[in-house]
Design a protein around this motif. Sequence first.
Motif, PDB file in Angstrom:
ATOM      1  N   ALA A   1     -21.164  30.897 105.625  1.00 47.44           N
ATOM      2  CA  ALA A   1     -20.206  31.455 104.950  1.00 47.44           C
ATOM      3  C   ALA A   1     -18.852  31.385 105.517  1.00 47.44           C
ATOM      4  O   ALA A   1     -17.904  31.329 104.757  1.00 47.44           O
ATOM      5  CB  ALA A   1     -20.796  32.913 104.565  1.00 47.44           C
ATOM      6  N   LEU A   2     -18.521  31.623 106.704  1.00 47.71           N
ATOM      7  CA  LEU A   2     -17.360  31.386 107.276  1.00 47.71           C
ATOM      8  C   LEU A   2     -16.896  30.189 107.132  1.00 47.71           C
ATOM      9  O   LEU A   2     -15.792  29.953 106.784  1.00 47.71           O
ATOM     10  CB  LEU A   2     -17.508  31.994 108.880  1.00 47.71           C
ATOM     11  N   VAL A   3     -17.392  29.167 107.431  1.00 44.55           N
ATOM     12  CA  VAL A   3     -17.041  27.718 107.241  1.00 44.55           C
ATOM     13  C   VAL A   3     -16.798  27.544 105.786  1.00 44.55           C
ATOM     14  O   VAL A   3     -15.572  27.053 105.478  1.00 44.55           O
ATOM     15  CB  VAL A   3     -18.052  26.763 107.638  1.00 44.55           C
ATOM     16  N   GLN A   4     -17.589  28.045 104.904  1.00 41.85           N
ATOM     17  CA  GLN A   4     -17.240  27.715 103.247  1.00 41.85           C
ATOM     18  C   GLN A   4     -15.970  28.531 103.017  1.00 41.85           C
ATOM     19  O   GLN A   4     -15.004  28.058 102.363  1.00 41.85           O
ATOM     20  CB  GLN A   4     -18.472  28.191 102.724  1.00 41.85           C
ATOM     21  N   VAL A   5     -15.696  29.770 103.593  1.00 45.83           N
ATOM     22  CA  VAL A   5     -14.568  30.541 103.343  1.00 45.83           C
ATOM     23  C   VAL A   5     -13.414  29.669 103.921  1.00 45.83           C
ATOM     24  O   VAL A   5     -12.229  29.955 103.279  1.00 45.83           O
ATOM     25  CB  VAL A   5     -14.714  31.933 103.711  1.00 45.83           C
ATOM     26  N   ARG A   6     -13.555  29.317 105.092  1.00 42.95           N
ATOM     27  CA  ARG A   6     -12.115  28.634 105.674  1.00 42.95           C
ATOM     28  C   ARG A   6     -11.933  27.468 104.863  1.00 42.95           C
ATOM     29  O   ARG A   6     -10.672  27.117 104.694  1.00 42.95           O
ATOM     30  CB  ARG A   6     -12.603  28.413 107.090  1.00 42.95           C
ATOM     31  N   GLU A   7     -12.858  26.539 104.439  1.00 47.63           N
ATOM     32  CA  GLU A   7     -12.637  25.247 103.630  1.00 47.63           C
ATOM     33  C   GLU A   7     -11.986  25.670 102.352  1.00 47.63           C
ATOM     34  O   GLU A   7     -11.115  25.249 101.886  1.00 47.63           O
ATOM     35  CB  GLU A   7     -13.868  24.726 103.415  1.00 47.63           C
ATOM     36  N   PHE A   8     -12.448  27.197 101.640  1.00 49.76           N
ATOM     37  CA  PHE A   8     -11.824  27.394 100.512  1.00 49.76           C
ATOM     38  C   PHE A   8     -10.426  27.720 100.640  1.00 49.76           C
ATOM     39  O   PHE A   8      -9.664  27.560  99.754  1.00 49.76           O
ATOM     40  CB  PHE A   8     -12.870  28.571 100.058  1.00 49.76           C
ATOM     41  N   ALA A   9     -10.239  28.448 101.704  1.00 43.61           N
ATOM     42  CA  ALA A   9      -9.052  28.820 102.057  1.00 43.61           C
ATOM     43  C   ALA A   9      -7.821  27.554 102.264  1.00 43.61           C
ATOM     44  O   ALA A   9      -6.613  27.913 101.818  1.00 43.61           O
ATOM     45  CB  ALA A   9      -9.055  29.868 103.143  1.00 43.61           C
ATOM     46  N   ASN A  10      -8.444  26.640 102.927  1.00 39.59           N
ATOM     47  CA  ASN A  10      -7.492  25.370 103.022  1.00 39.59           C
ATOM     48  C   ASN A  10      -7.783  24.555 102.008  1.00 39.59           C
ATOM     49  O   ASN A  10      -7.187  23.496 102.247  1.00 39.59           O
ATOM     50  CB  ASN A  10      -8.173  24.865 104.437  1.00 39.59           C
ATOM     51  N   ASN A  11      -8.232  24.597 100.877  1.00 41.11           N
ATOM     52  CA  ASN A  11      -8.120  23.987  99.554  1.00 41.11           C
ATOM     53  C   ASN A  11      -8.939  22.783 100.032  1.00 41.11           C
ATOM     54  O   ASN A  11      -8.795  21.845  99.121  1.00 41.11           O
ATOM     55  CB  ASN A  11      -6.924  23.754  99.093  1.00 41.11           C
ATOM     56  N   LYS A  12      -9.996  22.662 100.731  1.00 43.48           N
ATOM     57  CA  LYS A  12     -10.843  21.655 101.059  1.00 43.48           C
ATOM     58  C   LYS A  12     -12.072  21.680  99.911  1.00 43.48           C
ATOM     59  O   LYS A  12     -12.589  20.535  99.772  1.00 43.48           O
ATOM     60  CB  LYS A  12     -11.461  21.664 102.313  1.00 43.48           C
ATOM     61  N   VAL A  13     -12.433  22.880  99.371  1.00 43.09           N
ATOM     62  CA  VAL A  13     -13.497  23.058  98.454  1.00 43.09           C
ATOM     63  C   VAL A  13     -12.704  23.869  97.326  1.00 43.09           C
ATOM     64  O   VAL A  13     -11.757  24.809  97.539  1.00 43.09           O
ATOM     65  CB  VAL A  13     -14.518  23.566  98.939  1.00 43.09           C
ATOM     66  N   ASN A  14     -13.337  23.698  96.239  1.00 42.56           N
ATOM     67  CA  ASN A  14     -12.682  24.410  94.966  1.00 42.56           C
ATOM     68  C   ASN A  14     -13.747  25.555  94.612  1.00 42.56           C
ATOM     69  O   ASN A  14     -13.195  26.720  93.807  1.00 42.56           O
ATOM     70  CB  ASN A  14     -12.793  23.507  93.738  1.00 42.56           C
ATOM     71  N   VAL A  15     -14.746  25.956  95.097  1.00 38.75           N
ATOM     72  CA  VAL A  15     -15.805  26.729  94.963  1.00 38.75           C
ATOM     73  C   VAL A  15     -16.105  27.583  96.113  1.00 38.75           C
ATOM     74  O   VAL A  15     -16.301  26.843  97.155  1.00 38.75           O
ATOM     75  CB  VAL A  15     -16.884  26.369  93.935  1.00 38.75           C
ATOM     76  N   LEU A  16     -16.928  28.767  96.059  1.00 34.10           N
ATOM     77  CA  LEU A  16     -17.612  29.364  97.012  1.00 34.10           C
ATOM     78  C   LEU A  16     -19.188  29.345  96.547  1.00 34.10           C
ATOM     79  O   LEU A  16     -19.497  29.972  95.693  1.00 34.10           O
ATOM     80  CB  LEU A  16     -17.076  30.766  97.286  1.00 34.10           C
ATOM     81  N   GLU A  17     -19.934  28.429  97.012  1.00 39.52           N
ATOM     82  CA  GLU A  17     -21.402  28.391  96.785  1.00 39.52           C
ATOM     83  C   GLU A  17     -22.099  29.303  97.285  1.00 39.52           C
ATOM     84  O   GLU A  17     -21.960  29.964  98.574  1.00 39.52           O
ATOM     85  CB  GLU A  17     -21.759  27.019  97.280  1.00 39.52           C
ATOM     86  N   ILE A  18     -22.808  30.085  96.402  1.00 37.75           N
ATOM     87  CA  ILE A  18     -24.019  31.243  97.108  1.00 37.75           C
ATOM     88  C   ILE A  18     -25.166  30.360  96.711  1.00 37.75           C
ATOM     89  O   ILE A  18     -25.542  30.441  95.511  1.00 37.75           O
ATOM     90  CB  ILE A  18     -23.490  32.463  96.292  1.00 37.75           C
ATOM     91  N   ASP A  19     -26.132  30.305  97.630  1.00 36.20           N
ATOM     92  CA  ASP A  19     -27.257  29.796  97.151  1.00 36.20           C
ATOM     93  C   ASP A  19     -28.535  30.881  97.156  1.00 36.20           C
ATOM     94  O   ASP A  19     -29.491  30.710  97.643  1.00 36.20           O
ATOM     95  CB  ASP A  19     -27.891  28.898  98.286  1.00 36.20           C
ATOM     96  N   LYS A  20     -28.099  31.863  96.698  1.00 34.69           N
ATOM     97  CA  LYS A  20     -29.198  33.129  96.273  1.00 34.69           C
ATOM     98  C   LYS A  20     -28.828  33.551  94.935  1.00 34.69           C
ATOM     99  O   LYS A  20     -27.759  33.890  94.566  1.00 34.69           O
ATOM    100  CB  LYS A  20     -28.798  34.153  97.439  1.00 34.69           C
ATOM    101  N   ASN A  21     -29.860  33.447  94.117  1.00 35.38           N
ATOM    102  CA  ASN A  21     -29.862  33.803  92.741  1.00 35.38           C
ATOM    103  C   ASN A  21     -29.481  35.569  92.728  1.00 35.38           C
ATOM    104  O   ASN A  21     -30.370  36.333  93.347  1.00 35.38           O
ATOM    105  CB  ASN A  21     -30.874  33.357  91.694  1.00 35.38           C
ATOM    106  N   ILE A  22     -29.389  36.082  91.788  1.00 37.24           N
ATOM    107  CA  ILE A  22     -29.153  37.312  91.410  1.00 37.24           C
ATOM    108  C   ILE A  22     -30.663  37.617  90.664  1.00 37.24           C
ATOM    109  O   ILE A  22     -30.881  37.084  89.751  1.00 37.24           O
ATOM    110  CB  ILE A  22     -28.118  37.834  90.576  1.00 37.24           C
TER     111      ILE A  22
END
Length: 190
Positions: A93-114
Amino acid sequence: MDKLRNLTPLQLQTSVKKCIEAYKLAVDFLVSELPFASNAYLPYNLQLTLLVEFFMICPHPSIHQRDTLKKWFWHTSFSAFFRASNYTLLRGALVQVREFANNKVNVLEIDKNINYQNFVNDTFSLNKASSKSFILLLAKHCPKSILDGSSIDIYKALSIKNQYEFHHIFPKNFLKQLGTYKTQPKQYSC
Protein backbone atom coordinates in the motif's frame (compact mmCIF):
# COMPACT_ATOMS: atom_id res chain seq x y z
CA MET A 1 14.85 4.31 11.39
CA ASP A 2 18.53 3.94 10.59
CA LYS A 3 18.22 6.59 7.87
CA LEU A 4 17.07 9.11 10.50
CA ARG A 5 20.27 8.62 12.49
CA ASN A 6 22.31 9.82 9.54
CA LEU A 7 20.43 13.10 9.15
CA THR A 8 21.72 16.38 10.49
CA PRO A 9 19.58 18.29 13.01
CA LEU A 10 18.64 20.76 10.26
CA GLN A 11 17.56 17.94 7.95
CA LEU A 12 15.51 16.40 10.74
CA GLN A 13 13.87 19.73 11.50
CA THR A 14 13.02 20.22 7.81
CA SER A 15 11.57 16.70 7.61
CA VAL A 16 9.42 17.27 10.70
CA LYS A 17 8.04 20.52 9.26
CA LYS A 18 7.26 18.79 5.97
CA CYS A 19 5.51 15.97 7.82
CA ILE A 20 3.43 18.42 9.88
CA GLU A 21 2.34 20.23 6.71
CA ALA A 22 1.46 16.91 5.04
CA TYR A 23 -0.56 15.92 8.11
CA LYS A 24 -2.48 19.22 7.94
CA LEU A 25 -3.16 18.66 4.22
CA ALA A 26 -4.36 15.11 4.89
CA VAL A 27 -6.72 16.30 7.63
CA ASP A 28 -7.94 19.11 5.40
CA PHE A 29 -8.64 16.55 2.68
CA LEU A 30 -10.66 14.39 5.07
CA VAL A 31 -12.66 17.36 6.34
CA SER A 32 -13.26 19.05 2.99
CA GLU A 33 -13.73 16.02 0.74
CA LEU A 34 -15.35 13.60 3.17
CA PRO A 35 -17.80 14.15 6.03
CA PHE A 36 -15.21 14.18 8.82
CA ALA A 37 -15.80 16.07 12.01
CA SER A 38 -13.67 13.97 14.33
CA ASN A 39 -10.82 11.50 14.02
CA ALA A 40 -12.94 9.17 16.14
CA TYR A 41 -14.78 8.22 12.94
CA LEU A 42 -11.69 7.26 10.95
CA PRO A 43 -12.23 3.57 10.13
CA TYR A 44 -8.52 2.71 10.02
CA ASN A 45 -5.57 4.76 11.29
CA LEU A 46 -3.50 3.50 8.37
CA GLN A 47 -5.74 5.48 6.04
CA LEU A 48 -4.51 8.70 7.63
CA THR A 49 -0.90 7.48 7.64
CA LEU A 50 -1.02 6.76 3.92
CA LEU A 51 -2.78 10.05 3.16
CA VAL A 52 -0.03 11.90 5.03
CA GLU A 53 2.56 10.07 2.94
CA PHE A 54 0.69 11.02 -0.22
CA PHE A 55 0.51 14.71 0.73
CA MET A 56 4.16 14.73 1.76
CA ILE A 57 5.05 13.79 -1.82
CA CYS A 58 2.22 15.63 -3.56
CA PRO A 59 0.97 18.65 -1.59
CA HIS A 60 -1.08 19.94 -4.55
CA PRO A 61 -2.92 16.98 -6.07
CA SER A 62 -4.88 17.15 -9.29
CA ILE A 63 -8.66 16.76 -9.34
CA HIS A 64 -8.16 13.21 -10.64
CA GLN A 65 -5.85 12.40 -7.73
CA ARG A 66 -8.31 13.84 -5.19
CA ASP A 67 -11.18 11.85 -6.71
CA THR A 68 -9.06 8.70 -6.72
CA LEU A 69 -8.12 9.24 -3.06
CA LYS A 70 -11.82 9.56 -2.16
CA LYS A 71 -12.64 6.33 -3.98
CA TRP A 72 -9.65 4.65 -2.32
CA PHE A 73 -10.81 5.83 1.10
CA TRP A 74 -14.34 4.48 0.65
CA HIS A 75 -13.17 1.20 -0.86
CA THR A 76 -10.60 0.53 1.87
CA SER A 77 -13.23 1.42 4.48
CA PHE A 78 -16.03 -0.80 3.19
CA SER A 79 -13.84 -3.71 2.09
CA ALA A 80 -12.09 -3.79 5.48
CA PHE A 81 -8.84 -3.68 3.54
CA PHE A 82 -6.76 -2.80 6.60
CA ARG A 83 -8.61 -5.06 9.06
CA ALA A 84 -5.96 -7.76 9.07
CA SER A 85 -3.00 -5.70 7.98
CA ASN A 86 0.44 -7.24 7.82
CA TYR A 87 3.85 -6.08 6.67
CA THR A 88 3.38 -7.23 3.08
CA LEU A 89 0.01 -5.47 2.75
CA LEU A 90 1.33 -2.28 4.34
CA ARG A 91 4.48 -2.24 2.26
CA GLY A 92 2.46 -2.75 -0.93
CA ALA A 93 0.00 0.00 0.00
CA LEU A 94 2.85 2.40 0.83
CA VAL A 95 4.65 1.71 -2.45
CA GLN A 96 1.41 2.17 -4.39
CA VAL A 97 0.55 5.47 -2.64
CA ARG A 98 4.05 6.78 -3.30
CA GLU A 99 3.85 5.81 -6.98
CA PHE A 100 0.43 7.43 -7.25
CA ALA A 101 1.67 10.63 -5.59
CA ASN A 102 4.61 10.72 -8.02
CA ASN A 103 2.27 10.16 -11.02
CA LYS A 104 3.88 6.81 -11.83
CA VAL A 105 0.49 5.09 -11.63
CA ASN A 106 -2.93 6.52 -12.39
CA VAL A 107 -5.04 4.47 -9.95
CA LEU A 108 -4.82 2.98 -6.49
CA GLU A 109 -5.53 -0.73 -6.88
CA ILE A 110 -7.29 -2.47 -4.02
CA ASP A 111 -7.29 -6.22 -4.36
CA LYS A 112 -10.09 -6.79 -1.89
CA ASN A 113 -13.73 -6.68 -2.89
CA ILE A 114 -16.46 -5.17 -0.79
CA ASN A 115 -18.57 -7.93 0.71
CA TYR A 116 -21.92 -6.17 0.93
CA GLN A 117 -23.59 -9.08 2.70
CA ASN A 118 -21.03 -9.03 5.53
CA PHE A 119 -21.29 -5.28 5.80
CA VAL A 120 -25.10 -5.24 5.97
CA ASN A 121 -25.23 -8.10 8.49
CA ASP A 122 -22.45 -6.77 10.70
CA THR A 123 -23.41 -5.58 14.16
CA PHE A 124 -23.31 -1.88 14.88
CA SER A 125 -20.70 -0.76 17.40
CA LEU A 126 -18.86 2.54 17.55
CA ASN A 127 -15.49 0.84 17.91
CA LYS A 128 -15.85 -1.07 14.63
CA ALA A 129 -14.54 0.21 11.33
CA SER A 130 -17.67 -0.96 9.51
CA SER A 131 -19.88 1.12 11.81
CA LYS A 132 -17.66 4.17 11.43
CA SER A 133 -17.81 3.73 7.64
CA PHE A 134 -21.59 3.46 7.83
CA ILE A 135 -21.84 6.65 9.91
CA LEU A 136 -19.65 8.51 7.41
CA LEU A 137 -21.72 7.22 4.51
CA LEU A 138 -24.91 8.45 6.15
CA ALA A 139 -23.29 11.80 6.92
CA LYS A 140 -22.10 12.15 3.30
CA HIS A 141 -25.71 12.13 2.09
CA CYS A 142 -26.71 15.33 3.90
CA PRO A 143 -29.15 13.90 6.46
CA LYS A 144 -32.34 15.72 7.37
CA SER A 145 -34.13 15.88 10.69
CA ILE A 146 -37.16 13.59 10.82
CA LEU A 147 -38.87 16.18 13.01
CA ASP A 148 -38.90 19.14 10.64
CA GLY A 149 -36.87 18.23 7.55
CA SER A 150 -34.11 20.71 8.34
CA SER A 151 -30.54 19.83 7.47
CA ILE A 152 -28.51 18.23 10.24
CA ASP A 153 -25.19 19.89 10.92
CA ILE A 154 -23.04 16.76 10.67
CA TYR A 155 -19.96 18.55 11.98
CA LYS A 156 -21.83 19.42 15.15
CA ALA A 157 -23.56 16.04 15.39
CA LEU A 158 -20.36 14.08 14.81
CA SER A 159 -17.89 16.39 16.53
CA ILE A 160 -17.90 14.29 19.67
CA LYS A 161 -18.56 10.60 19.49
CA ASN A 162 -21.65 10.07 21.60
CA GLN A 163 -22.76 6.48 21.90
CA TYR A 164 -25.99 7.51 23.54
CA GLU A 165 -27.18 9.33 20.41
CA PHE A 166 -26.94 6.27 18.17
CA HIS A 167 -30.10 4.79 19.63
CA HIS A 168 -31.79 6.93 16.97
CA ILE A 169 -30.22 4.73 14.29
CA PHE A 170 -31.14 1.48 15.99
CA PRO A 171 -34.05 2.20 18.41
CA LYS A 172 -34.32 -0.72 20.86
CA ASN A 173 -38.12 -0.84 21.08
CA PHE A 174 -38.52 -0.74 17.31
CA LEU A 175 -35.94 -3.53 16.88
CA LYS A 176 -37.69 -5.62 19.53
CA GLN A 177 -41.01 -5.23 17.68
CA LEU A 178 -39.35 -6.44 14.50
CA GLY A 179 -37.83 -9.36 16.37
CA THR A 180 -34.32 -8.34 15.32
CA TYR A 181 -33.06 -7.01 18.62
CA LYS A 182 -30.36 -9.44 19.60
CA THR A 183 -30.12 -10.93 23.04
CA GLN A 184 -26.88 -8.99 23.46
CA PRO A 185 -27.91 -5.32 23.29
CA LYS A 186 -24.27 -4.17 23.32
CA GLN A 187 -24.07 -5.45 19.75
CA TYR A 188 -26.13 -2.42 18.79
CA SER A 189 -24.27 0.02 21.06
CA CYS A 190 -27.54 1.60 22.05
